[in-house]
Each structure stands twice: as C-alpha cells, then as structure tokens.
Motif scaffolding. Structure first.
Motif, PDB file in Angstrom:
ATOM      1  N   ALA A   1       8.085  47.090 -25.417  1.00  0.00           N
ATOM      2  CA  ALA A   1       8.729  48.360 -25.081  1.00  0.00           C
ATOM      3  C   ALA A   1       8.994  49.200 -26.335  1.00  0.00           C
ATOM      4  N   LYS A   2       9.327  50.458 -26.119  1.00  0.00           N
ATOM      5  CA  LYS A   2       9.696  51.324 -27.231  1.00  0.00           C
ATOM      6  C   LYS A   2      11.033  50.864 -27.812  1.00  0.00           C
ATOM      7  N   PRO A   3      11.192  50.890 -29.125  1.00  0.00           N
ATOM      8  CA  PRO A   3      12.466  50.474 -29.738  1.00  0.00           C
ATOM      9  C   PRO A   3      13.487  51.600 -29.746  1.00  0.00           C
ATOM     10  N   ASP A   4      13.881  52.030 -28.542  1.00  0.00           N
ATOM     11  CA  ASP A   4      14.791  53.168 -28.435  1.00  0.00           C
ATOM     12  C   ASP A   4      16.160  52.795 -27.876  1.00  0.00           C
ATOM     13  N   GLY A   5      16.373  51.506 -27.609  1.00  0.00           N
ATOM     14  CA  GLY A   5      17.655  51.063 -27.088  1.00  0.00           C
ATOM     15  C   GLY A   5      17.735  51.039 -25.580  1.00  0.00           C
ATOM     16  N   TYR A   6      16.699  51.540 -24.907  1.00  0.00           N
ATOM     17  CA  TYR A   6      16.740  51.611 -23.454  1.00  0.00           C
ATOM     18  C   TYR A   6      16.070  50.417 -22.784  1.00  0.00           C
ATOM     19  N   THR A   7      15.594  49.474 -23.573  1.00  0.00           N
ATOM     20  CA  THR A   7      15.040  48.226 -23.037  1.00  0.00           C
ATOM     21  C   THR A   7      15.660  47.064 -23.785  1.00  0.00           C
ATOM     22  N   LEU A   8      16.390  46.237 -23.057  1.00  0.00           N
ATOM     23  CA  LEU A   8      17.034  45.049 -23.619  1.00  0.00           C
ATOM     24  C   LEU A   8      16.603  43.837 -22.809  1.00  0.00           C
ATOM     25  N   GLY A   9      16.737  42.664 -23.387  1.00  0.00           N
ATOM     26  CA  GLY A   9      16.417  41.446 -22.669  1.00  0.00           C
ATOM     27  C   GLY A   9      17.353  40.325 -23.031  1.00  0.00           C
ATOM     28  N   VAL A  10      17.573  39.426 -22.075  1.00  0.00           N
ATOM     29  CA  VAL A  10      18.359  38.223 -22.358  1.00  0.00           C
ATOM     30  C   VAL A  10      17.536  37.354 -23.297  1.00  0.00           C
ATOM     31  N   PHE A  11      18.156  36.977 -24.398  1.00  0.00           N
ATOM     32  CA  PHE A  11      17.509  36.247 -25.498  1.00  0.00           C
ATOM     33  C   PHE A  11      18.266  34.942 -25.676  1.00  0.00           C
ATOM     34  N   MET A  12      17.602  33.821 -25.406  1.00  0.00           N
ATOM     35  CA  MET A  12      18.274  32.528 -25.438  1.00  0.00           C
ATOM     36  C   MET A  12      17.230  31.447 -25.760  1.00  0.00           C
ATOM     37  N   PRO A  13      17.656  30.221 -26.022  1.00  0.00           N
ATOM     38  CA  PRO A  13      16.695  29.196 -26.434  1.00  0.00           C
ATOM     39  C   PRO A  13      15.456  29.042 -25.561  1.00  0.00           C
ATOM     40  N   PRO A  14      15.566  29.113 -24.215  1.00  0.00           N
ATOM     41  CA  PRO A  14      14.343  28.939 -23.421  1.00  0.00           C
ATOM     42  C   PRO A  14      13.224  29.899 -23.791  1.00  0.00           C
ATOM     43  N   ASN A  15      13.531  31.203 -23.886  1.00  0.00           N
ATOM     44  CA  ASN A  15      12.437  32.140 -24.156  1.00  0.00           C
ATOM     45  C   ASN A  15      12.264  32.462 -25.636  1.00  0.00           C
ATOM     46  N   ALA A  16      13.272  32.126 -26.456  1.00  0.00           N
ATOM     47  CA  ALA A  16      13.179  32.426 -27.887  1.00  0.00           C
ATOM     48  C   ALA A  16      12.636  31.256 -28.704  1.00  0.00           C
ATOM     49  N   VAL A  17      12.866  30.022 -28.238  1.00  0.00           N
ATOM     50  CA  VAL A  17      12.496  28.851 -29.035  1.00  0.00           C
ATOM     51  C   VAL A  17      11.672  27.838 -28.237  1.00  0.00           C
TER      52      VAL A  17
END
Length: 335
Positions: free
Chosen positions: A97-113
C-alpha cells in the motif's frame, strides 16, 4: 493530457509564463505534500486483520479502531479481514500500500516472524514496514469441550503418547502463535499431531463445540465459553494470569520451562512520514486506556499493553532471533 493539441493557446504563452506556471505547479505540489501530515487523517483508515471475524484479534482490533476514532481527531477506521497464509495475506497487502497512514495492519509474531520462516511471503518484515506501536499481549490456551475426558494437560499428553495419531489439534492457521506453541510443546514430549486449520478463533470454537475436533489451541476468544461452562482450558501458554481464569494452570506447571505470550501491534508500509507515524503512535497509546477497549480486551482474555514503535521494533528483533530456531526444531520449516 497533451498541451500540443492546444496549439493556438500555447502559442500565446511566453517562455516567462511557462516558467511561472511550472514554478507555481512545483510550489503547489510541495505545499500539498508538506501539509498532508498536518491534515492527517482526512480519509478512512483501513486496518487489515490477518484472521477471520469473531476471533480475539478481530474483536480487539475492532475495539482498537473504535478507540482510535476517539483519540485521533477526524479518524474513521475500517477493519478489513484477510485471513490465510499464516497472516501473510493481510500483511502483504499492507506492504504494497501507499505509505500515507491510511493503511495499517496487525503486526505480530505469526505474520512477522513465524510464517516468513516457514514459507515464502511477498514482503520482508525487517524492511517493508514502519512500526506504529504495540497495543496488546495475546494469551494462548489448550482447550477442550466441557465434557472432555481430559481433565488436565497431563491427561491429554499421556493419551497422545499411548495412542499416537488419535488426537488432532484445531488451530487458526498454520504459522499462527497457536500453531508454534502447540508444535513446540509436542515436539519436546516426542509427540506429533495433525493440525486442522479454520482461519479464525471463532471458527475453531464452532468446530470444538460441534465435535469436529477434540482439542484446540486458542487465544482468549474462548473465554466466554469457559465462563459459561461449555469449554475448559487445560493449560495456559502465558506467563500472565487473567483474573477471570486465574486458576488455569500454566504449561510451566506441567513441567515446561517456557511461555508463549504474543506481542500484538500495528504496522504501516515503509516510508511513512514520521509526523504521521507519531500521530498514530500517540493515538494508540491513548486508545489502550479507553474503557471500552479495555473491556473488549478483558472479554477476550487479552492484556492491554502499549509499547512505542521503537519498543515494538525491539520486540520484533528479539523474536526474530529467538523464534526461528524453535520453528526449525519443531519441524515447521516448509520452504
């Protein structure tokens, strides 16, 4: 649009006026870009959740969204569920997504590591994101129906030892925290199982109560069913005690020497303006104190836990060092 098609008009524009128009255009572009952080948010914010609706991560992400609408003036938060791929589908959309602050995501061990160490994903969690803040600690439990013959974790593990292949575990997705915690526990006991995935915690509970599976590893979305007497927790993977179920033994009580608390935060695409990131970070900090958000967390046996973006980065880096050897030892590496 080509100005060459406007020949009569263009012939009357002098070199000076062309330069003036160009300079004015550049100035307007610069002013618009510079003003964007001050006016943020001016559009709805999409919050991508890596699990299906109804589970603990979904319920608490929605509660966080409602709290952010209070703590971030002008904000409107829309939750978008994108289950699958061990959480990588949702996080992949954030990365693109564009880095404009209008797209966020849950970031946690399952999808990050965990998932990136199990299989190929279309992002690099180390470089493709701007971390906003941590907002929760997710707790995990081994659960059975209330009428299950297994009264303790030792009962379950003993039966799996006596009859290999008898017990299948229900989990949300491969690569989830429930997956790794269960696989590690069984690997240390020399046991194995077949994992049955359902996409989200609510669906796992439906399968558990519908007699499709006998055992599941769940997050706190099962708490209401425990309190109503439909489900029992045999053990907690968490070092933290939840007041409503403080008598549930931990896996340390069963002889293991580790815990599996799961940090849970928000990430945006890399390149996010720092002023916008700080706005979001402050809003998350304030949101974790919101009474409605706290009640939602308690209902899902989750713990409000604010950490700054920098502190979340530290948590991520520590997990990136400690989890891959566990993933490999548990035999979960597929790529």
């Amino acid at each position: 649009m080509s100005f060459k098609k406007k020949g009569n008009f263009m012939s009357r524009i002098t070199t000076w006026s062309r330069a003036l128009l160009l300079a004015t255009g550049l100035s307007l572009t610069f002013q618009s870009t510079a003003a964007a952080p001050d006016s943020f948010p001016a559009s709805p914010i999409q919050l991508f959740v890596p699990f299906s609706a109804g589970g603990s991560i979904d319920v608490t992400a929605r509660a966080l969204g409602r709290a952010l609408e209070k703590t971030l003036p002008g904000a409107s938060v829309v939750v978008v569920n994108r289950p699958g791929g061990g959480g990588s589908i949702a996080l992949g959309q954030v990365a693109r997504a564009k880095p404009d602050g209008y797209t966020l995501g849950v970031f946690m061990p399952p999808n990050a590591v965990i998932t990136p160490n199990m299989q190929s994903v279309n992002y690099d969690a180390k470089t493709d994101f701007s971390l906003i803040a941590n907002y929760a600690l997710t707790t995990l439990y081994v659960a059975v129906p209330a009428d299950s013959p297994y009264k303790t974790l030792q009962d379950l593990l003993g039966d799996m030892q006596a009859e290999p292949g008898k017990v299948m575990f229900g989990i949300t997705t491969l690569g989830s925290g429930t997956h790794l915690a269960t696989a590690r526990m069984l690997q240390e006991k020399g046991l194995s199982t077949e994992f049955v995935t359902y996409g989200g915690g609510a669906q796992v509970i439906t399968a558990l109560l519908g007699d499709q599976i006998k055992v599941a590893t769940l997050a706190g979305e099962a708490l209401p069913y425990v309190l109503s007497g439909k489900v029992r927790f045999l053990a907690s993977f968490s070092a933290k005690k939840i007041e409503a179920i403080k008598d549930v033994p931990s896996i340390r009580d069963a002889g293991f020497d580790w815990d599996a608390d799961v940090w849970t935060g928000l990430a945006a695409p890399k390149g996010l303006d720092e002023q916008v990131r700080k706005k979001l970070e402050l809003a998350v900090e304030q949101a974790t104190k919101d009474p409605e958000f706290i009640r939602a967390m308690e209902s899902m046996a989750m713990i409000p836990q604010y950490l700054s973006g920098a502190a979340l980065q530290t948590q991520f880096e520590e997990s990136h060092e400690t989890l891959p050897p566990l993933i490999k030892a548990a035999g979960l590496v597929q790529k």
